[in-house]
Design a protein around this motif. Sequence first.
Motif, PDB file in Angstrom:
ATOM      1  N   ILE A  94       0.836  -1.194   0.000  1.00  0.00           N
ATOM      2  CA  ILE A  94       0.000   0.000   0.000  1.00  0.00           C
ATOM      3  C   ILE A  94       0.876   1.250   0.000  1.00  0.00           C
ATOM      4  O   ILE A  94       0.639   2.206  -0.753  1.00  0.00           O
ATOM      5  N   LYS A  95       1.887   1.259   0.838  1.00  0.00           N
ATOM      6  CA  LYS A  95       2.769   2.428   0.916  1.00  0.00           C
ATOM      7  C   LYS A  95       3.496   2.659  -0.405  1.00  0.00           C
ATOM      8  O   LYS A  95       3.678   3.801  -0.835  1.00  0.00           O
ATOM      9  N   LYS A  96       3.900   1.579  -1.045  1.00  0.00           N
ATOM     10  CA  LYS A  96       4.575   1.712  -2.335  1.00  0.00           C
ATOM     11  C   LYS A  96       3.617   2.273  -3.382  1.00  0.00           C
ATOM     12  O   LYS A  96       3.981   3.180  -4.138  1.00  0.00           O
ATOM     13  N   HIS A  97       2.411   1.749  -3.424  1.00  0.00           N
ATOM     14  CA  HIS A  97       1.398   2.228  -4.371  1.00  0.00           C
ATOM     15  C   HIS A  97       1.085   3.694  -4.109  1.00  0.00           C
ATOM     16  O   HIS A  97       0.990   4.515  -5.044  1.00  0.00           O
ATOM     17  N   ARG A  98       0.945   4.036  -2.849  1.00  0.00           N
ATOM     18  CA  ARG A  98       0.659   5.428  -2.460  1.00  0.00           C
ATOM     19  C   ARG A  98       1.788   6.360  -2.893  1.00  0.00           C
ATOM     20  O   ARG A  98       1.537   7.460  -3.405  1.00  0.00           O
ATOM     21  N   SER A  99       3.019   5.922  -2.703  1.00  0.00           N
ATOM     22  CA  SER A  99       4.170   6.738  -3.082  1.00  0.00           C
ATOM     23  C   SER A  99       4.225   6.960  -4.587  1.00  0.00           C
ATOM     24  O   SER A  99       4.509   8.071  -5.058  1.00  0.00           O
ATOM     25  N   ILE A 100       3.924   5.920  -5.350  1.00  0.00           N
ATOM     26  CA  ILE A 100       3.923   6.046  -6.815  1.00  0.00           C
ATOM     27  C   ILE A 100       2.877   7.058  -7.262  1.00  0.00           C
ATOM     28  O   ILE A 100       3.124   7.905  -8.135  1.00  0.00           O
ATOM     29  N   GLN A 101       1.679   7.000  -6.652  1.00  0.00           N
ATOM     30  CA  GLN A 101       0.624   7.950  -7.012  1.00  0.00           C
ATOM     31  C   GLN A 101       1.033   9.373  -6.656  1.00  0.00           C
ATOM     32  O   GLN A 101       0.760  10.325  -7.408  1.00  0.00           O
ATOM     33  N   ALA A 102       1.679   9.542  -5.510  1.00  0.00           N
ATOM     34  CA  ALA A 102       2.118  10.874  -5.108  1.00  0.00           C
ATOM     35  C   ALA A 102       3.155  11.422  -6.086  1.00  0.00           C
ATOM     36  O   ALA A 102       3.144  12.612  -6.428  1.00  0.00           O
ATOM     37  N   GLU A 103       4.049  10.561  -6.550  1.00  0.00           N
ATOM     38  CA  GLU A 103       5.077  10.987  -7.491  1.00  0.00           C
ATOM     39  C   GLU A 103       4.486  11.343  -8.851  1.00  0.00           C
ATOM     40  O   GLU A 103       4.960  12.259  -9.532  1.00  0.00           O
ATOM     41  N   LYS A 104       3.445  10.624  -9.270  1.00  0.00           N
ATOM     42  CA  LYS A 104       2.819  10.915 -10.555  1.00  0.00           C
ATOM     43  C   LYS A 104       2.211  12.312 -10.586  1.00  0.00           C
ATOM     44  O   LYS A 104       2.189  12.972 -11.619  1.00  0.00           O
ATOM     45  N   ILE A 105       1.727  12.754  -9.443  1.00  0.00           N
ATOM     46  CA  ILE A 105       1.088  14.069  -9.384  1.00  0.00           C
ATOM     47  C   ILE A 105       2.075  15.184  -9.732  1.00  0.00           C
ATOM     48  O   ILE A 105       1.713  16.174 -10.377  1.00  0.00           O
ATOM     49  N   VAL A 106       3.325  15.015  -9.326  1.00  0.00           N
ATOM     50  CA  VAL A 106       4.322  16.073  -9.556  1.00  0.00           C
ATOM     51  C   VAL A 106       5.298  15.710 -10.673  1.00  0.00           C
ATOM     52  O   VAL A 106       6.341  16.347 -10.834  1.00  0.00           O
ATOM     53  N   ARG A 107       4.946  14.705 -11.455  1.00  0.00           N
ATOM     54  CA  ARG A 107       5.856  14.266 -12.515  1.00  0.00           C
ATOM     55  C   ARG A 107       6.176  15.403 -13.482  1.00  0.00           C
ATOM     56  O   ARG A 107       7.307  15.546 -13.943  1.00  0.00           O
ATOM     57  N   TYR A 108       5.185  16.211 -13.799  1.00  0.00           N
ATOM     58  CA  TYR A 108       5.388  17.283 -14.780  1.00  0.00           C
ATOM     59  C   TYR A 108       5.291  18.662 -14.145  1.00  0.00           C
ATOM     60  O   TYR A 108       4.937  19.644 -14.797  1.00  0.00           O
ATOM     61  N   VAL A 109       5.609  18.728 -12.860  1.00  0.00           N
ATOM     62  CA  VAL A 109       5.430  19.992 -12.154  1.00  0.00           C
ATOM     63  C   VAL A 109       6.267  21.115 -12.760  1.00  0.00           C
ATOM     64  O   VAL A 109       5.848  22.276 -12.778  1.00  0.00           O
ATOM     65  N   ASN A 110       7.428  20.784 -13.318  1.00  0.00           N
ATOM     66  CA  ASN A 110       8.289  21.823 -13.879  1.00  0.00           C
ATOM     67  C   ASN A 110       7.755  22.402 -15.184  1.00  0.00           C
ATOM     68  O   ASN A 110       8.250  23.426 -15.657  1.00  0.00           O
ATOM     69  N   ARG A 111       6.752  21.742 -15.765  1.00  0.00           N
ATOM     70  CA  ARG A 111       6.135  22.281 -16.975  1.00  0.00           C
ATOM     71  C   ARG A 111       5.087  23.347 -16.659  1.00  0.00           C
ATOM     72  O   ARG A 111       4.620  24.039 -17.553  1.00  0.00           O
ATOM     73  N   MET A 112       4.686  23.401 -15.397  1.00  0.00           N
ATOM     74  CA  MET A 112       3.678  24.380 -15.011  1.00  0.00           C
ATOM     75  C   MET A 112       4.212  25.791 -15.240  1.00  0.00           C
ATOM     76  O   MET A 112       5.352  26.108 -14.915  1.00  0.00           O
ATOM     77  N   ARG A 113       3.371  26.640 -15.782  1.00  0.00           N
ATOM     78  CA  ARG A 113       3.795  27.989 -16.122  1.00  0.00           C
ATOM     79  C   ARG A 113       3.940  28.864 -14.889  1.00  0.00           C
ATOM     80  O   ARG A 113       4.838  29.709 -14.804  1.00  0.00           O
ATOM     81  N   TYR A 114       3.065  28.676 -13.912  1.00  0.00           N
ATOM     82  CA  TYR A 114       3.045  29.583 -12.764  1.00  0.00           C
ATOM     83  C   TYR A 114       3.471  28.853 -11.493  1.00  0.00           C
ATOM     84  O   TYR A 114       3.129  27.683 -11.265  1.00  0.00           O
ATOM     85  N   GLU A 115       4.185  29.560 -10.631  1.00  0.00           N
ATOM     86  CA  GLU A 115       4.669  28.995  -9.384  1.00  0.00           C
ATOM     87  C   GLU A 115       3.516  28.579  -8.476  1.00  0.00           C
ATOM     88  O   GLU A 115       3.597  27.572  -7.768  1.00  0.00           O
ATOM     89  N   SER A 116       2.429  29.345  -8.490  1.00  0.00           N
ATOM     90  CA  SER A 116       1.280  28.994  -7.648  1.00  0.00           C
ATOM     91  C   SER A 116       0.734  27.623  -8.022  1.00  0.00           C
ATOM     92  O   SER A 116       0.348  26.832  -7.155  1.00  0.00           O
ATOM     93  N   GLY A 117       0.719  27.335  -9.323  1.00  0.00           N
ATOM     94  CA  GLY A 117       0.261  26.020  -9.761  1.00  0.00           C
ATOM     95  C   GLY A 117       1.199  24.922  -9.335  1.00  0.00           C
ATOM     96  O   GLY A 117       0.769  23.835  -8.927  1.00  0.00           O
ATOM     97  N   ARG A 118       2.508  25.192  -9.409  1.00  0.00           N
ATOM     98  CA  ARG A 118       3.487  24.190  -8.975  1.00  0.00           C
ATOM     99  C   ARG A 118       3.345  23.899  -7.486  1.00  0.00           C
ATOM    100  O   ARG A 118       3.436  22.756  -7.040  1.00  0.00           O
ATOM    101  N   GLN A 119       3.083  24.942  -6.700  1.00  0.00           N
ATOM    102  CA  GLN A 119       2.920  24.760  -5.262  1.00  0.00           C
ATOM    103  C   GLN A 119       1.681  23.923  -4.946  1.00  0.00           C
ATOM    104  O   GLN A 119       1.706  23.084  -4.035  1.00  0.00           O
ATOM    105  N   GLU A 120       0.613  24.138  -5.687  1.00  0.00           N
ATOM    106  CA  GLU A 120      -0.615  23.375  -5.455  1.00  0.00           C
ATOM    107  C   GLU A 120      -0.400  21.895  -5.765  1.00  0.00           C
ATOM    108  O   GLU A 120      -0.894  21.018  -5.047  1.00  0.00           O
ATOM    109  N   LEU A 121       0.341  21.611  -6.841  1.00  0.00           N
ATOM    110  CA  LEU A 121       0.617  20.219  -7.176  1.00  0.00           C
ATOM    111  C   LEU A 121       1.471  19.556  -6.101  1.00  0.00           C
ATOM    112  O   LEU A 121       1.232  18.406  -5.716  1.00  0.00           O
ATOM    113  N   ARG A 122       2.464  20.260  -5.603  1.00  0.00           N
ATOM    114  CA  ARG A 122       3.305  19.695  -4.545  1.00  0.00           C
ATOM    115  C   ARG A 122       2.493  19.451  -3.270  1.00  0.00           C
ATOM    116  O   ARG A 122       2.686  18.436  -2.583  1.00  0.00           O
ATOM    117  N   LYS A 123       1.603  20.371  -2.981  1.00  0.00           N
ATOM    118  CA  LYS A 123       0.747  20.212  -1.799  1.00  0.00           C
ATOM    119  C   LYS A 123      -0.151  18.992  -1.954  1.00  0.00           C
ATOM    120  O   LYS A 123      -0.332  18.207  -1.014  1.00  0.00           O
TER     121      LYS A 123
END
Length: 340
Positions: A94-123
């Motif tokens: 479960i922890k491994k699956h959860r970690s993978i899902q968390a990582e997928k959320i921020v996989r493309y965070v650096n493509r986000m145009r605005y810092e506010s959007g990047r912060q929301e994805l990290r949160k």
Amino acid sequence: MFVFIDESGSFVSAPKRDSWNVIVSYMMPECDWSRVQQALIDLQQTAGTCHPEEIKLKDLNEGNYFDFLNHLGQLHGVLFSVATDAGLNSISQIKKHRSIQAEKIVRYVNRMRYESGRQELRKLSDQVRNLSPQLYIQLRCQVILIETIIRYGVLYFVQRFPNELGKFRWRIDQKNSTKTEYEKAFEILTPTWLQSYSLRKPMIILEEADYSAFKRFEYPKGVAPTYLKTSYGIDIGDSDSLDIGKLIGEDIEFVDSLQSQGVQIADLLAAGLRRTLRAQFNDNQRAAKLLGSLMPQIQLWEMNDSPVRLLGFSENRQEVNETAAKLIYAMTSCSRALLV
């Protein structure tokens, strides 16, 4: 359209196999409401319980419960469900699956145009990573349940009660009088995960069916959000612009089951399905057939799937035992045609 949701089981990892936990929804057209209420009232009267006292499966004899399922089978509501065997859900998996899902959320965070959007994805990623294993399992089951409702419930009812699809009233069993961590996580994470599913598997649309009532949940042409294209280079087009946030969030409440007859029905169906999978009725085959008669035939559209969506968290193949497999097959054989 009413969608009543409840679960049965704790979703805590168990030391032995066949420790089933289920979450279900009873989806029904509002025009059927008085008859559905009467089915519950008849059951209460038969069992010697009066409204507003809530009746539970443990308070019923098998014959009365089967009569209740048969009564529901004569109405228009349908049962959707997701089940997981807690005996197969180890904490490490479960922890491994959860970690993978968390990582997928921020996989493309650096493509986000605005810092506010990047912060929301990290949160959002941190919120997933911090969910307890129990909460994570339950939430994943519930998200898959809602995805199934949107994908197949709309397809089922657009052929039968298309005008009912202009309004969705989601009623989910609450566990406490104050908003729980589960409810908070559900409200934040569910739309995000569902949007991700919709990109991988667009909604099934039946040609020549009447979607006029349902169209109010689509973004108008040219109004659909552009962040997927501008930030990720994904062009979903106007044909896939379903406003999932509006569809789910317009009318959703976590309610005390004592105050909701619809949630009480979902509770009885969840408990009955769990007892069937655990083979704890005297006549499990009859229970399976009666429950199956409330389920649409999604197995024709999902390869190797059954009306009961089975969820596991291991990378390895997981199989149900022979008894449960036969009961699921009985549900499948009695399920309702998805297409008219």
